[in-house]
Design a protein around this motif. Structure first.
Motif, short mmCIF file in Angstrom:
data_model
loop_
_atom_site.label_atom_id
_atom_site.label_comp_id
_atom_site.label_asym_id
_atom_site.label_seq_id
_atom_site.Cartn_x
_atom_site.Cartn_y
_atom_site.Cartn_z
N UNK A 64 2.62 19.59 -0.78
CA UNK A 64 2.22 18.22 -1.04
C UNK A 64 2.14 18.05 -2.56
N UNK A 65 2.88 17.08 -3.08
CA UNK A 65 2.92 16.82 -4.51
C UNK A 65 2.04 15.63 -4.86
N UNK A 66 1.51 15.57 -6.08
CA UNK A 66 1.72 16.52 -7.18
C UNK A 66 0.74 17.66 -7.20
N UNK A 67 -0.12 17.79 -6.18
CA UNK A 67 -1.13 18.84 -6.18
C UNK A 67 -0.54 20.21 -5.89
N UNK A 68 0.72 20.26 -5.36
CA UNK A 68 1.36 21.51 -4.94
C UNK A 68 0.51 22.23 -3.89
N UNK A 69 -0.08 21.45 -2.98
CA UNK A 69 -0.89 22.02 -1.90
C UNK A 69 0.05 22.53 -0.81
N UNK B 93 0.84 -1.20 0.00
CA UNK B 93 0.00 0.00 0.00
C UNK B 93 0.87 1.24 0.00
N UNK B 94 0.26 2.39 0.07
CA UNK B 94 1.02 3.63 0.11
C UNK B 94 0.25 4.69 0.88
N UNK B 95 1.01 5.60 1.49
CA UNK B 95 0.45 6.74 2.18
C UNK B 95 0.31 7.90 1.20
N UNK B 96 -0.70 8.72 1.43
CA UNK B 96 -0.90 9.94 0.64
C UNK B 96 -1.08 11.10 1.60
N UNK B 97 -0.36 12.18 1.34
CA UNK B 97 -0.45 13.37 2.18
C UNK B 97 -1.56 14.27 1.68
N UNK B 98 -2.23 14.95 2.62
CA UNK B 98 -3.27 15.91 2.29
C UNK B 98 -3.15 17.09 3.23
N UNK B 99 -3.68 18.23 2.79
CA UNK B 99 -3.71 19.43 3.62
C UNK B 99 -5.16 19.84 3.78
N UNK B 100 -5.61 19.98 5.02
CA UNK B 100 -6.99 20.36 5.29
C UNK B 100 -7.00 21.39 6.41
N UNK C 251 5.43 12.01 4.66
CA UNK C 251 5.39 11.01 3.61
C UNK C 251 6.29 11.46 2.44
N UNK C 252 6.54 10.53 1.54
CA UNK C 252 7.49 10.81 0.47
C UNK C 252 6.99 11.86 -0.52
N UNK C 253 5.69 12.21 -0.48
CA UNK C 253 5.15 13.18 -1.43
C UNK C 253 5.17 14.60 -0.88
N UNK C 254 5.93 14.86 0.18
CA UNK C 254 6.05 16.20 0.76
C UNK C 254 7.42 16.77 0.42
N UNK C 255 7.44 18.02 -0.02
CA UNK C 255 8.68 18.71 -0.37
C UNK C 255 8.81 19.98 0.47
N UNK C 256 10.04 20.27 0.90
CA UNK C 256 10.33 21.51 1.63
C UNK C 256 10.66 22.60 0.63
N UNK C 257 9.83 23.66 0.61
CA UNK C 257 9.99 24.73 -0.38
C UNK C 257 10.89 25.84 0.13
#
Length: 831
Positions: free
Chosen positions: A477-482, A333-340, A405-411
């Motif tokens: 959060x990628x790829x949504x760039x949230x 499975x995989x984790x997905x990051x979200x911002x709410x 999670x791996x889909x988070x980037x530090x800007x």
């Protein structure tokens, strides 16, 4: 397919055949800005039952409706990996005698780093001969049933309406006993919802159903949310059910084939438990059946027992249910990051597969059942943490920030003085690194900031220096760039280094020396005279040590003692010659006068008799120094008169000339212990963030002097610019401001000696931003200094309205105050 390196991305697209009627294509895109379109290249299509012309070498864009109708589905994970599932009997497969199936796919990539019209072609031929009487597939977007075109029961008979008795029994009993030849054509499909609903083939296709008549089988495919499906609870498990009967006609003959499917649509979210009934009634009509095979897999790929155990999955069967249990975060499975609402959340998704094989004793039929069920957990709160690994003596802030999670980037990182990208941080000597562990949600960032960096605030207190650092991490959060942010605050203390100190005294016989060690970390050596203080010498001089101090005693007669004798008499002559006389005292009977010298060791006495020594030298030799003499008139008389009439009032300070200095500074919080540097770059703040100001009368040592605020206001430029927002009016908070300033008391501490020389106030939030002020803000104040003891000094006797009890005091007009001074803050950038 092999790998292909394109412009800024890598694509890897293998395609494989898997158990039980599935073709799976993995497409991996190593770039967040790439997406794709699925183009189907059709070479041969078996659409004889629909009576449509064959389509050769055509390209068709795969839409969601066409995918569910034709037996294809697509899923993507958080790393940009796409997985395409295709039924062996999909609409566009080349079917050779229901034994060999070839599917060709074209993937067209598009994105800002992809060459225009970049196409990838994949093709695979799968062989499948172990057909069951009925094969049922439950996918994320469709359900499919494939039925053998022969079944036990009545022979072909004349075309006539169905009787009610036939519908109450097993619908399959209306099918032909032998394999139907090619002369039979599908005319109508009866849907039981559970009421009958009859459609022609054309009508069913318009509703999104896929109907095909292969050499030996009938294939019926329905969207999972079709109006003709209904929900039925089987052993307490809700299932989506499709029940049909397909009518075939040939001249005056008619026959029908039952085709039905039931798909599980639920699971227990919190424990990721999936319960599937052991006997699914809509599929099994006989009470006598055997469950021959149970297989588990993930993403359409079957796993053996060792792989299931290694992944910590669980597969069990009891009298009622087949149960799959999967731990959150398990492999597959995989984790997905979200911002709410600005908060960082995650979900975990996995797609388990279950394959079953039943055999019915009464009908001698077997049923193969395959279901893929995407499972996603509810939103999981995973607030990031900041771990402070700072060692103060290294004078570097060291921290760990995460996990993500791996889909988070530090800007970027916002410091009190500036906003820096990661590249900017490296250019300024700040060390930012990203660390990814094998676990998919264990990414952390490390940051090192030297204490000397201008974004670090320093405050000196008694014996220590306090270093503090405010940070705001900007993340995506990628790829949504949230976007989302996290605020961090680090503080550490470093003791001030105090060097060792030496004190001492003497009596008529000995020197007494006391040494204080000072701050830990200072290394020093002790010399007595010209030799090192060894353990033997320490014992000789009565050395003592208590951990913070050590002492020793040196007699006058010791070899290491050096005695300096100050001259008692001296005389100067006009020709520049000087004489000096040194006399021997009874307290130093061992003093050898013949060994005495002046500052210059070469200048010895010209004569000595054991009681005194006589020196003759010039004014510019023997280390002679000069001093300037001042003469004063002591014969002038001054008369002073006194009046014994008592005073009518206390003594007051009179007006005098002088320049008063003021400073306004911004504190980090309401403790007023840490401040932004005055010479730093513009300060960045949020609109809803309170600001804490302090105004100080500099270099004042008078506790009777009181600093008072006359008025304070905010502008977007200098103090006279418009528009402006009034904060303090006539010494009181602006009553018309919905977010009135708050005055804070000042108490003495290590930094504040006289509280009356300070004023502190808080602006709860920048409410005036709604008045279209720019993001750059200045705060200004008019201040005045008064005598706190004076009962008539209006500047020190201002009372403001008290909303709690309704009492109103007097207010001062600005025109009544003299000696007003001005002070302003540096620019503050609001966001």
């Amino acid at each position: 397919m092999g790998g292909l390196v394109g412009v800024g991305f890598v694509a890897f697209i293998p395609i494989h055949c898997f158990h039980s009627k599935f073709l799976i294509c993995h497409a991996t895109f190593k770039n967040d800005s790439i997406s794709f379109r699925l183009i189907l290249l059709i070479s041969v299509v078996n659409i004889e039952a629909q009576k449509k012309p064959s389509i050769n070498n055509s390209a068709i864009l795969l839409t969601s409706s066409l995918a569910s109708q034709c037996g294809l589905s697509v899923k993507m994970d958080q790393l940009g990996n796409a997985m395409i599932f295709a039924s062996l009997q999909n609409c566009f497969a080349q079917n050779l005698d229901d034994e060999s199936f070839t599917t060709t796919l074209h993937l067209r990539l598009h994105g800002n780093r992809v060459v225009e019209d970049e196409l990838f072609q994949v093709a695979e031929t799968c062989h499948y001969t172990a057909w069951a009487s009925r094969e049922i597939v439950c996918e994320r977007n469709y359900m499919e049933v494939s039925v053998k075109r022969s079944a036990p029961g009545d022979s072909s008979r004349p075309k006539q309406p169905f009787s009610g008795d036939e519908q109450l029994g097993d619908p399959r009993r209306a099918a032909t006993k032998r394999l139907m030849d090619a002369g039979f054509r599908i005319k109508t499909v009866v849907f039981f919802t559970p009421e009958e609903k009859i459609m022609t083939v054309t009508e069913a296709q318009r509703q999104g159903y896929g109907i095909s008549n292969t050499p030996t089988r009938l294939v019926l495919r329905s969207p999972i949310t079709s109006p003709e499906t209904y929900t039925r609870h089987v052993a307490g498990v809700p299932m989506t059910v499709l029940t049909t009967s397909t009518i075939f006609e040939k001249q005056w003959l008619a026959t029908q084939i039952y085709a039905g499917a039931a798909c599980s649509v639920s699971f227990t979210q919190h424990s990721l438990s999936w319960f599937l009934p052991r006997q699914i009634d809509p599929l099994i009509f006989s009470g006598q059946f055997k469950l021959l095979e149970v297989h588990m897999g993930v993403d359409g790929q079957r796993l053996d027992a060792a792989e299931i155990a290694d992944r910590r999955y669980s597969l069990s069967v009891n009298d009622v249910y087949i149960i799959i249990e999967i731990p959150v975060g398990a492999v597959g499975g995989h984790f997905k990051s979200l911002v709410q609402n600005g908060q960082y959340l995650t979900t975990y998704t996995i797609e388990p597969m279950l394959e079953l094989l039943w055999a019915e004793d009464a009908t001698h039929e077997d049923i193969r059942y395959k279901v893929l069920l995407p499972i996603t957990t509810p939103l999981l709160s995973r607030p990031p943490q900041v771990i402070d690994n700072t060692v103060p003596e290294e004078q570097i802030f060291k921290m760990i920030f995460g996990p993500f999670c791996s889909d988070v980037a530090l800007k970027n990182i916002t410091f009190p003085t500036e906003v820096l990208s990661i590249a900017d941080c490296s250019a300024r000597g700040l060390k930012v690194l990203e660390h990814m562990s094998p676990k998919s949600c264990s990414k952390v960032f490390t940051l090192e900031v030297p204490f000397t960096y201008r974004g670090v605030v320093q405050m000196k207190e008694i014996g220590i220096t306090v270093y503090s650092l405010h940070l705001t991490f900007g993340l995506l959060v990628l790829p949504e760039f949230a976007p989302f942010a996290h605020i961090a605050y680090l503080e550490t203390q470093l003791a001030l280094k105090v060097p060792p100190s030496v004190t001492g005294g003497c009596d008529y016989q000995n020197f007494y020396v006391l040494v204080k060690y000072g701050t830990h970390g200072f290394n020093f050596q002790t010399l007595v005279g010209k030799q090192m203080l060894t353990s033997g010498l320490a014992q000789q001089y009565s050395f003592m040590d208590n951990g913070t101090h050590f002492s020793f005693t040196v007699p006058f007669s010791a070899h290491d003692a050096a005695i300096e004798v100050h001259l008692l008499f001296s005389e100067c002559f006009p020709n520049g010659t000087m004489t000096a006389l040194a006399m021997k005292l009874d307290s130093v009977p061992s003093l050898q006068l013949g060994h005495l010298t002046l500052r210059d060791p070469t200048c010895g006495p010209t004569y000595t008799d054991g009681h005194y020594a006589h020196f003759i030298f010039t004014g510019n030799s023997c280390g002679t120094t000069r001093k300037v003499a001042c003469y004063y008139d002591i014969n002038t008389n001054h008369a002073v008169a006194f009046n014994n009439k008592p005073r009518t009032s206390k003594l007051y300070a009179e007006n005098a000339m002088g320049e008063l200095q003021f400073e306004m500074r911004l504190a980090l919080d309401d403790s007023y212990s840490t401040f932004y540097r005055v010479d730093a770059d513009p300060i960045a703040k949020y609109l809803q963030e309170p600001l804490y100001f302090e105004v100080e009368l500099m270099k004042s040592k008078n506790p009777e002097v009181s600093l008072e605020l006359v008025s304070c206001w905010a502008t977007e430029d200098d103090r006279t610019s418009l528009p402006k927002w009034d904060l303090v009016i006539n010494g009181c908070a602006n009553s018309k401001d919905p977010n009135q300033v708050i005055f804070h008391p000042v108490f003495p501490d290590a930094r504040v000696q006289y509280p009356s020389n300070f004023k502190r106030f808080e602006i709860p939030m920048f409410g005036f931003a709604k008045d279209n002020l720019s993001r750059q803000v200045f705060v200004h104040c008019d201040v005045v200094v008064c005598d706190a003891r004076s009962a008539v000094d209006r500047a020190c006797n201002v009372q403001c309205s008290n909303k709690a009890d309704g009492i109103k005091g007097q207010k001062r007009a600005v025109s009544e105050v003299y000696g007003i001074k001005h002070v302003s803050s540096g620019p503050i950038f609001m966001s």
